[in-house]
Design a protein around this motif. Structure first.
Motif, PDB file in Angstrom:
ATOM      1  N   GLU A 234       1.417 -12.759  -4.722  1.00  0.00           N
ATOM      2  CA  GLU A 234       0.779 -13.432  -3.601  1.00  0.00           C
ATOM      3  C   GLU A 234       1.220 -12.716  -2.366  1.00  0.00           C
ATOM      4  O   GLU A 234       2.624 -12.310  -2.193  1.00  0.00           O
ATOM      5  CB  GLU A 234       1.527 -14.871  -3.521  1.00  0.00           C
ATOM      6  CG  GLU A 234       0.689 -15.566  -2.599  1.00  0.00           C
ATOM      7  CD  GLU A 234       0.996 -17.029  -2.636  1.00  0.00           C
ATOM      8  OE1 GLU A 234       1.181 -17.767  -1.577  1.00  0.00           O
ATOM      9  OE2 GLU A 234       0.971 -17.579  -3.868  1.00  0.00           O
ATOM     10  N   ALA A 235       0.573 -12.628  -1.280  1.00  0.00           N
ATOM     11  CA  ALA A 235       0.946 -11.956  -0.130  1.00  0.00           C
ATOM     12  C   ALA A 235       0.156 -12.726   1.096  1.00  0.00           C
ATOM     13  O   ALA A 235      -0.993 -13.173   0.902  1.00  0.00           O
ATOM     14  CB  ALA A 235       0.661 -10.650   0.112  1.00  0.00           C
ATOM     15  N   THR A 236       0.714 -12.909   2.099  1.00  0.00           N
ATOM     16  CA  THR A 236       0.265 -13.375   3.318  1.00  0.00           C
ATOM     17  C   THR A 236       0.267 -12.507   4.431  1.00  0.00           C
ATOM     18  O   THR A 236       1.497 -12.256   4.518  1.00  0.00           O
ATOM     19  CB  THR A 236       0.919 -14.819   3.448  1.00  0.00           C
ATOM     20  OG1 THR A 236       1.073 -15.798   2.368  1.00  0.00           O
ATOM     21  CG2 THR A 236       0.455 -15.905   4.505  1.00  0.00           C
ATOM     22  N   ALA A 237      -0.526 -12.498   5.227  1.00  0.00           N
ATOM     23  CA  ALA A 237      -0.448 -12.014   6.639  1.00  0.00           C
ATOM     24  C   ALA A 237      -1.092 -12.530   7.676  1.00  0.00           C
ATOM     25  O   ALA A 237      -1.940 -13.585   7.558  1.00  0.00           O
ATOM     26  CB  ALA A 237      -1.259 -10.568   6.265  1.00  0.00           C
TER      27      ALA A 237
ATOM     28  N   ARG B 105      -4.163 -15.663   3.169  1.00  0.00           N
ATOM     29  CA  ARG B 105      -3.373 -15.612   1.752  1.00  0.00           C
ATOM     30  C   ARG B 105      -4.182 -14.912   0.693  1.00  0.00           C
ATOM     31  O   ARG B 105      -5.226 -15.268   0.381  1.00  0.00           O
ATOM     32  CB  ARG B 105      -2.843 -16.773   1.482  1.00  0.00           C
ATOM     33  CG  ARG B 105      -1.975 -16.852   0.286  1.00  0.00           C
ATOM     34  CD  ARG B 105      -1.662 -18.428   0.047  1.00  0.00           C
ATOM     35  NE  ARG B 105      -1.142 -19.241   1.099  1.00  0.00           N
ATOM     36  CZ  ARG B 105       0.330 -19.143   1.342  1.00  0.00           C
ATOM     37  NH1 ARG B 105       1.132 -18.758   0.748  1.00  0.00           N
ATOM     38  NH2 ARG B 105       0.524 -19.991   2.537  1.00  0.00           N
TER      39      ARG B 105
ATOM     40  N   ARG C 110      -0.730  -7.344  -1.734  1.00  0.00           N
ATOM     41  CA  ARG C 110      -0.398  -6.880  -0.325  1.00  0.00           C
ATOM     42  C   ARG C 110      -1.620  -6.138   0.245  1.00  0.00           C
ATOM     43  O   ARG C 110      -1.903  -6.186   1.337  1.00  0.00           O
ATOM     44  CB  ARG C 110       0.870  -6.192  -0.324  1.00  0.00           C
ATOM     45  CG  ARG C 110       2.219  -6.769  -0.474  1.00  0.00           C
ATOM     46  CD  ARG C 110       3.247  -5.735  -0.806  1.00  0.00           C
ATOM     47  NE  ARG C 110       4.371  -6.523  -1.110  1.00  0.00           N
ATOM     48  CZ  ARG C 110       5.678  -6.099  -1.321  1.00  0.00           C
ATOM     49  NH1 ARG C 110       5.683  -4.588  -1.645  1.00  0.00           N
ATOM     50  NH2 ARG C 110       6.697  -6.517  -1.726  1.00  0.00           N
ATOM     51  N   ALA C 111      -2.255  -5.350  -0.371  1.00  0.00           N
ATOM     52  CA  ALA C 111      -3.377  -4.469   0.008  1.00  0.00           C
ATOM     53  C   ALA C 111      -4.567  -5.348   0.420  1.00  0.00           C
ATOM     54  O   ALA C 111      -5.166  -5.264   1.443  1.00  0.00           O
ATOM     55  CB  ALA C 111      -3.786  -3.324  -0.890  1.00  0.00           C
TER      56      ALA C 111
ATOM     57  N   VAL D 268       1.617  -7.337  -7.398  1.00  0.00           N
ATOM     58  CA  VAL D 268       2.204  -7.623  -5.939  1.00  0.00           C
ATOM     59  C   VAL D 268       1.461  -6.677  -4.979  1.00  0.00           C
ATOM     60  O   VAL D 268       1.187  -6.875  -3.919  1.00  0.00           O
ATOM     61  CB  VAL D 268       3.755  -7.677  -6.000  1.00  0.00           C
ATOM     62  CG1 VAL D 268       4.336  -7.569  -4.580  1.00  0.00           C
ATOM     63  CG2 VAL D 268       4.190  -8.548  -6.719  1.00  0.00           C
ATOM     64  N   ASP D 269       1.449  -5.530  -5.364  1.00  0.00           N
ATOM     65  CA  ASP D 269       0.985  -4.368  -4.399  1.00  0.00           C
ATOM     66  C   ASP D 269      -0.473  -4.637  -4.302  1.00  0.00           C
ATOM     67  O   ASP D 269      -1.197  -4.424  -3.210  1.00  0.00           O
ATOM     68  CB  ASP D 269       0.990  -2.953  -5.178  1.00  0.00           C
ATOM     69  CG  ASP D 269       2.270  -2.442  -5.341  1.00  0.00           C
ATOM     70  OD1 ASP D 269       3.193  -2.954  -4.539  1.00  0.00           O
ATOM     71  OD2 ASP D 269       2.472  -1.476  -5.902  1.00  0.00           O
TER      72      ASP D 269
ATOM     73  N   ALA E  55      -4.356  -8.565   1.336  1.00  0.00           N
ATOM     74  CA  ALA E  55      -3.904  -9.397   2.590  1.00  0.00           C
ATOM     75  C   ALA E  55      -3.902  -8.489   3.976  1.00  0.00           C
ATOM     76  O   ALA E  55      -4.363  -8.939   4.899  1.00  0.00           O
ATOM     77  CB  ALA E  55      -2.335 -10.011   2.516  1.00  0.00           C
ATOM     78  N   ARG E  56      -3.789  -6.921   3.855  1.00  0.00           N
ATOM     79  CA  ARG E  56      -3.723  -6.267   4.714  1.00  0.00           C
ATOM     80  C   ARG E  56      -5.320  -6.405   5.414  1.00  0.00           C
ATOM     81  O   ARG E  56      -5.591  -6.403   6.568  1.00  0.00           O
ATOM     82  CB  ARG E  56      -3.151  -5.028   4.657  1.00  0.00           C
ATOM     83  CG  ARG E  56      -1.674  -4.985   4.819  1.00  0.00           C
ATOM     84  CD  ARG E  56      -1.149  -3.455   4.718  1.00  0.00           C
ATOM     85  NE  ARG E  56      -1.555  -2.684   3.487  1.00  0.00           N
ATOM     86  CZ  ARG E  56      -0.700  -2.763   2.636  1.00  0.00           C
ATOM     87  NH1 ARG E  56       0.279  -3.285   2.340  1.00  0.00           N
ATOM     88  NH2 ARG E  56      -1.247  -1.825   1.507  1.00  0.00           N
TER      89      ARG E  56
END
Length: 128
Positions: A118-121, A98, A59-60, A55-56, A62-63
Motif C-alpha cells: 500500500e502506498a499513499t501520496a 491511496r 508506490r508506482a 510494495v513497488d 500512487a505516484r
C-alpha cells in the motif's frame, strides 16, 4: 606367524557385526530433510520477492495517481510492476491518493499467502 594369530588378526580387522547399513539409513533420512529445507528456503525467497513487487507496484501507482493520471493509466502502471495475478485498488481520501496491491504468494495450496502493498501520496492538483 601361526594360524591362530592370522585368524585373530582377520577378526580384529572386520567391521563390527551390528553396524552394517547405518550409512544407508542415515542418508535415507537426511537427504529428504535437506530437500524439504531447500524447498522451504526457495519458497520463502519467492514470497519475499513477490512482497517487494507488491510494495513497488503500489508506490508506482500512487505516484501516477498523484499526477492526476486517468484511473486506467494508474492501474496499468501498478500492474506492470506487480506480480502476475495481482489486484490493484485505488481510492482518494481528501488530498491523498491511496493505491493497494494484493497478490497471492507463489507456492502450493496450503503455503499460499496473501501479500499486500500500500502506498499513499499527496495529489499534485492540491499543492499550491
Amino acid at each position: 606367524m601361526s594360524d591362530g594369530e592370522r585368524d585373530e588378526r582377520r577378526v580384529r580387522c572386520r567391521w563390527p557385526v551390528g553396524d552394517e547399513g547405518y550409512v544407508t539409513a542415515e542418508a535415507a533420512l537426511v537427504i529428504p530433510a535437506l530437500v524439504l529445507f531447500t524447498g522451504a528456503l526457495l519458497w520463502g525467497l519467492m514470497a519475499a520477492c513477490a512482497q517487494i513487487q507488491c510494495v513497488d507496484a503500489a508506490r508506482a501507482g500512487a505516484r501516477a495517481a498523484a499526477r492526476s493520471e486517468a484511473p486506467a493509466a494508474v492501474d496499468a502502471v501498478a500492474r506492470s510492476a506487480a506480480p502476475r495475478g495481482a489486484r490493484v485498488t485505488q481510492s482518494r481520501e481528501g488530498d491523498l491518493v491511496r493505491v493497494r496491491v494484493t497478490a497471492a504468494a507463489p507456492g502450493p495450496g496450503p503455503l499460499t499467502l496473501t501479500l499486500r502493498g500500500e502506498a499513499t501520496a499527496l495529489a499534485e492538483d492540491t499543492v499550491g
